[in-house]
Design a protein around this motif. Structure first.
Motif, PDB file in Angstrom:
ATOM      1  N   VAL A 126      29.057  -9.627  17.196  1.00 48.30           N
ATOM      2  CA  VAL A 126      28.879  -8.257  17.698  1.00 48.30           C
ATOM      3  C   VAL A 126      29.667  -8.056  18.986  1.00 48.30           C
ATOM      4  O   VAL A 126      30.373  -7.049  19.164  1.00 48.30           O
ATOM      5  N   LEU A 127      29.583  -9.021  19.885  1.00 46.77           N
ATOM      6  CA  LEU A 127      30.295  -8.903  21.159  1.00 46.77           C
ATOM      7  C   LEU A 127      31.812  -8.899  20.966  1.00 46.77           C
ATOM      8  O   LEU A 127      32.540  -8.298  21.750  1.00 46.77           O
ATOM      9  N   ALA A 128      32.287  -9.585  19.921  1.00 40.36           N
ATOM     10  CA  ALA A 128      33.725  -9.647  19.668  1.00 40.36           C
ATOM     11  C   ALA A 128      34.226  -8.464  18.865  1.00 40.36           C
ATOM     12  O   ALA A 128      35.436  -8.303  18.688  1.00 40.36           O
ATOM     13  N   GLY A 129      33.321  -7.617  18.391  1.00 41.43           N
ATOM     14  CA  GLY A 129      33.710  -6.483  17.574  1.00 41.43           C
ATOM     15  C   GLY A 129      33.739  -5.175  18.341  1.00 41.43           C
ATOM     16  O   GLY A 129      33.472  -5.126  19.540  1.00 41.43           O
ATOM     17  N   ASN A 168      26.495  -5.907  30.251  1.00 40.51           N
ATOM     18  CA  ASN A 168      27.066  -6.920  31.157  1.00 40.51           C
ATOM     19  C   ASN A 168      27.264  -8.269  30.460  1.00 40.51           C
ATOM     20  O   ASN A 168      27.149  -9.325  31.084  1.00 40.51           O
ATOM     21  N   ARG A 169      27.548  -8.220  29.186  1.00 42.68           N
ATOM     22  CA  ARG A 169      27.738  -9.458  28.429  1.00 42.68           C
ATOM     23  C   ARG A 169      29.047  -9.362  27.648  1.00 42.68           C
ATOM     24  O   ARG A 169      29.332  -8.363  27.011  1.00 42.68           O
ATOM     25  N   SER A 170      29.850 -10.416  27.730  1.00 38.86           N
ATOM     26  CA  SER A 170      31.116 -10.468  27.005  1.00 38.86           C
ATOM     27  C   SER A 170      31.144 -11.745  26.176  1.00 38.86           C
ATOM     28  O   SER A 170      30.269 -12.612  26.296  1.00 38.86           O
ATOM     29  N   VAL A 171      32.148 -11.863  25.335  1.00 36.29           N
ATOM     30  CA  VAL A 171      32.323 -13.080  24.554  1.00 36.29           C
ATOM     31  C   VAL A 171      32.417 -14.290  25.471  1.00 36.29           C
ATOM     32  O   VAL A 171      31.808 -15.338  25.234  1.00 36.29           O
ATOM     33  N   GLU A 172      33.183 -14.124  26.549  1.00 28.11           N
ATOM     34  CA  GLU A 172      33.398 -15.246  27.466  1.00 28.11           C
ATOM     35  C   GLU A 172      32.094 -15.732  28.081  1.00 28.11           C
ATOM     36  O   GLU A 172      31.820 -16.936  28.113  1.00 28.11           O
ATOM     37  N   THR A 173      31.270 -14.788  28.577  1.00 24.27           N
ATOM     38  CA  THR A 173      30.016 -15.205  29.212  1.00 24.27           C
ATOM     39  C   THR A 173      29.039 -15.756  28.172  1.00 24.27           C
ATOM     40  O   THR A 173      28.272 -16.681  28.462  1.00 24.27           O
TER      41      THR A 173
END
Length: 284
Positions: A101-104, A154-159
């Motif tokens: 979901v975060l990457a989409g 405040n959330r990304s793939v990286e975190t």
């Protein structure tokens, strides 16, 4: 330069810059999304967990009374740990779904999936579940609850990869160990079931036993083919879990380089391998 023309130029540059970043990010994260999707849909582990749980049901007709008593005790132990074994997979799958979901481009509500995670794990020396596996499960479920409940703010793939990698690796290690336990249990079952035929068939040489012997041989061939197929599924499941662990590790190692072409290609290869393993599990 007049103020409004300068402001327009600044806005235009910012728009182009942000648009370029969005485009690059979208492309570079497609491989992460595909890897996460393939990891979540891998399959194999859940099926083999059920097979492990139902061992007694299959082997009981072949057991002597003395062996049956011991088998019933082992059955009770397997039933007791089954839910914990499956909960580990549910946590890893939900993590991968969240990562996807975060990457989409869209946002999907996964809050309903949190209810399936259960209330925690129990340490079990016989199964190999240790306190560090319990701690990893607790840590990952807390992370998922925070991320999903907040609507991914405040959330990304990286975190997500950074915060989740250690617990994900520990739980994948547990799933690999449990799959090996399933394999060992299946080997014991195979020896029990096929061993009866190996002992009894050579002794059944009377003419009156011909029909019975023929039926027994057909049954033996069928069971031997079943175990051969299942053995391949253990191999595929272990390959898949190992690929998931390695792919996630590589993302963690390249956390700030996910847009680089060679990193994207590497992640794409892991996703492709997982899809091939899944196809083999389905066709097999």
């Amino acid at each position: 330069m007049k103020p409004f023309r300068f402001a327009s130029l600044v806005l235009l540059c910012a728009s182009l810059l942000l648009g370029g970043c969005a485009s690059t990010g979208s492309v570079s994260l497609a491989e992460v999304r595909e890897f996460a999707d393939a990891s979540a849909k891998l399959g194999g582990y859940a099926e083999l967990s059920r097979r492990f749980r139902d061992t007694y049901e299959r082997e009981q007709p072949y057991l002597s009374p003395a062996a049956d008593r011991l088998a019933r005790d082992n059955d009770a132990k397997r039933q007791a740990v089954y839910d914990d074994f499956v909960s580990i997979q549910k946590a890893v799958v939900l993590y991968m779904q969240t990562l996807s979901v975060l990457a989409g481009d869209g946002r999907f509500d996964l809050s309903g999936n949190l209810d399936d995670l259960g209330n925690g794990l129990k340490a079990n020396a016989e199964s190999g579940l240790e306190r560090r596996h319990i701690a990893a499960y607790t840590g990952l479920t807390r992370l998922l609850t925070r991320v999903i409940a907040s609507g991914y703010q405040n959330r990304s793939v990286e975190t997500m990869v950074r915060d989740g990698d250690a617990d994900v690796q520990t739980l994948l290690e547990a799933m690999i160990s449990l799959t090996r336990l399933y394999y060992k249990t299946n080997e014991n079952e195979k020896k029990t079931v096929l061993g009866i035929f190996d002992v009894e068939l050579p002794m059944s040489n009377r003419n009156t036993d011909r029909m019975l012997v023929t039926l027994a041989k057909v049954h033996y061939i069928s069971k031997a083919a079943e175990y051969k197929l299942v053995d391949r599924r253990y191999d595929l499941a272990l390959q898949g879990l190992t690929k998931v662990a390695l792919g996630h590790q590589k993302m963690r190692e390249n956390l700030h380089n996910l847009q680089r072409e060679e990193v994207r290609a590497m992640i794409a290869n892991y996703g492709r391998d997982l899809r091939m393993i899944r196809d083999n599990l389905i066709s097999g």
